[in-house]
Design a protein around this motif. Structure first.
Motif, short mmCIF file in Angstrom:
data_model
loop_
_atom_site.label_atom_id
_atom_site.label_comp_id
_atom_site.label_asym_id
_atom_site.label_seq_id
_atom_site.Cartn_x
_atom_site.Cartn_y
_atom_site.Cartn_z
N ASN A 18 0.85 -1.19 0.00
CA ASN A 18 0.00 0.00 0.00
C ASN A 18 0.88 1.23 0.00
OD1 ASN A 18 -1.32 2.24 2.04
ND2 ASN A 18 -2.76 1.45 0.52
N ALA A 19 0.80 2.01 -1.07
CA ALA A 19 1.52 3.28 -1.17
C ALA A 19 0.51 4.36 -1.50
CB ALA A 19 2.60 3.19 -2.24
N GLY A 20 -0.56 4.38 -0.70
CA GLY A 20 -1.64 5.31 -0.93
C GLY A 20 -1.74 6.35 0.16
N ALA A 21 -2.93 6.92 0.31
CA ALA A 21 -3.15 7.92 1.35
C ALA A 21 -2.80 7.38 2.72
CB ALA A 21 -4.61 8.39 1.31
N LEU A 22 -3.10 6.12 2.96
CA LEU A 22 -2.84 5.51 4.27
C LEU A 22 -1.35 5.43 4.59
CD1 LEU A 22 -5.47 2.63 4.19
CD2 LEU A 22 -5.47 4.58 5.77
N THR B 189 1.65 8.01 -2.73
CA THR B 189 2.78 8.05 -3.66
C THR B 189 2.40 7.27 -4.93
OG1 THR B 189 3.82 6.18 -2.49
CG2 THR B 189 4.48 8.41 -1.85
N ALA B 190 2.53 5.95 -4.91
CA ALA B 190 2.14 5.16 -6.08
C ALA B 190 0.65 5.32 -6.38
CB ALA B 190 2.49 3.69 -5.86
N LEU B 191 -0.19 5.23 -5.35
CA LEU B 191 -1.63 5.40 -5.59
C LEU B 191 -1.95 6.86 -5.89
CD1 LEU B 191 -3.53 3.04 -3.11
CD2 LEU B 191 -2.51 2.57 -5.34
N GLY B 192 -1.12 7.78 -5.41
CA GLY B 192 -1.31 9.18 -5.77
C GLY B 192 -1.14 9.40 -7.26
#
Length: 348
Positions: free
Chosen positions: A158-162, A169-172
C-alpha cells in the motif's frame, strides 16, 4: 483523497489503526512520544512518509514534555526522544529524515528561549504533515504522464493515502491519472504476510471509485503472461544513491517478472525517501519482524507450532529493473546516479 490517516488538533495526534482495516475503522489518540513510538513499531501507522509524519509529532510531544530551560540540557534530552522514535522501524528513511529535520530546526533556533523553541517545533511538525500532501500531489502530476489511458496497473503493498500524510505516492499517481480523465484499473497484490494490498489498497481504491481487482501475490506472473497487466507502480521505503530501492517484501519478485515480460516498472517516492549517503541497496538495513505475522492470520494459527520462520519486511529491487523513479521534483530515468543527484539538488 480517500482519507488522511494522521490528524493533529489541540495537542492530540489521532491515527487510524491500520491493523484493523478494512473491517473496523478505529481512531486512536496519542499524547506523548512513547505512545507514538509504539504506534509506529506495532504498525498502527505504516508507510514510509506516514511514519515520518507521525515521528515529527512524536518528537514534538517529547520536546513539549522536557522540563529544561537551558538549551544544551534540553537538546540532549530531545536527542534521546528522537533516538527512541528512530529505533522503531530501521528501513524507512523518512523516519530519520523527519527526526533530523526536527532536531536541526531546534538547533537553528537555539538562541531563543526553550519555551519558544517548543512552540515553533509544534508548527514544524504540522508543516511536515502539510508538505507531505503537497509533495504527493506534485508527484502524482509528474507520474500520471507515464500512465496511458486504459492502463491496467499492478501495485504491490500500500503506497496510498494511508501510507502518507494523504493522497499517496504510487496510488497518488493513479489518483492523478484518474483526475486527468484516464480510464485506468488496478490489480492489487495481497502482499503477504501483513496483507496491506488486500486490507488497505483495495479499501482505499474502492473508496475513490477506482476499479480494483485483488490478486494473490503468486498470480502476478501468470496475469503478465496473459497480457492482462500493462505496467507496475510501487512506492519505496528507501532509495539508495544508485537507484536501488527497498520496498515491501515481494517487490523484487514483481520487478523481475515485469522485466521478463517487457513491462514498465515504476517507483514513486518523495525525495525524502532518497538516501544519498548509501551508495547502493546492499547498505540498506532490512527489518526482520515477528514470526507470528507469518504463522498466524490475525488470531488464527496457520502454520505448525515451533516451525522456523523468516520474516524480512522489505527487499531491494536493483536499479537496473526500474524503468523510472517518480518524485515531486520530476522523473529520473536511465543513469539514476546522476538523475537522483539532479533531483536532490532542487530540494530546498
Amino acid at each position: 483523497m480517500a482519507i488522511k490517516p494522521i490528524e493533529y488538533r489541540d495537542g492530540v495526534c489521532r491515527m487510524i489503526d491500520q491493523r484493523l482495516l478494512p473491517t473496523e475503522e478505529v481512531w486512536r489518540d496519542y499524547f506523548d512520544y512513547q505512545g507514538v513510538a509504539e504506534a509506529i513499531r506495532t504498525m498502527v501507522v505504516r508507510g514510509a512518509p506516514a511514519i515520518g509524519v507521525a515521528a515529527a509529532f512524536g518528537a514534538w510531544f517529547g520536546a513539549r514534555d522536557i522540563d529544561e530551560e537551558d538549551f544544551d540540557r534540553f537538546f540532549a534530552r530531545f536527542e534521546k526522544v528522537c533516538a527512541t522514535l528512530a529505533a522503531t522501524r530501521p528501513t524507512a528513511v523518512n523516519l530519520s529524515w523527519a527526526l533530523e529535520r526536527m532536531k536541526n530546526f531546534a538547533k537553528a533556533n537555539s538562541s531563543y528561549p526553550v519555551a519558544d523553541i517548543k512552540i515553533v517545533l509544534e508548527y514544524e511538525a504540522m508543516a511536515i504533515a502539510d508538505e507531505d500532501i503537497r509533495v504527493n500531489m506534485a508527484m502524482g502530476r509528474h507520474g500520471q504522464e507515464l500512465i496511458p489511458d486504459g492502463a491496467r496497473v499492478l501495485t504491490h503493498c500500500n503506497a496510498g493515502a494511508l501510507a502518507t500524510g494523504g493522497f499517496g505516492t504510487a496510488l497518488g499517481v493513479l489518483r492523478a491519472a484518474q483526475l486527468a480523465g484516464k480510464n485506468i484499473s488496478v490489480l492489487a497484490d495481497e502482499t503477504r504476510p501483513f496483507l496491506q494490498g488486500a486490507r488497505l489498497t483495495a479499501w482505499e481504491l474502492q473508496k475513490d471509485n477506482i476499479p480494483v481487482t485483488l490478486i494473490c501475490d503468486n498470480m502476478a506472473g501468470y496475469l503478465m503472461s496473459k497480457g492482462e497487466i500493462d505496467c507496475v507502480i510501487v512506492g519505496a521505503d528507501r532509495i539508495a544513491a544508485n537507484g536501488d530501492t527497498a520496498n515491501k517484501i515481494g517487490t523484487y519478485t514483481v520487478a523481475v517478472l515485469a522485466k521478463e515480460h517487457g513491462l514498465p516498472f515504476y517507483v514513486a517516492a518523495p525525495t525524502s525517501t532518497i538516501d544519498m549517503s548509501l551508495a547502493d541497496g546492499s547498505l540498506i538495513p532490512i527489518e526482520e519482524r515477528d514470526a507470528r505475522e507469518v504463522t498466524h492470520c490475525g488470531d488464527k494459527q496457520i502454520a505448525p507450532s515451533g516451525v522456523a520462520v523468516r520474516n524480512p519486511s522489505f527487499d531491494v529491487t536493483p536499479a537496473r529493473l526500474i524503468s523510472a523513479i517518480i518524485t515531486e521534483w520530476g522523473i529520473a530515468r536511465g543513469d539514476y546516479g546522476e538523475g537522483l543527484k539532479t533531483l536532490m539538488s532542487r530540494v530546498r
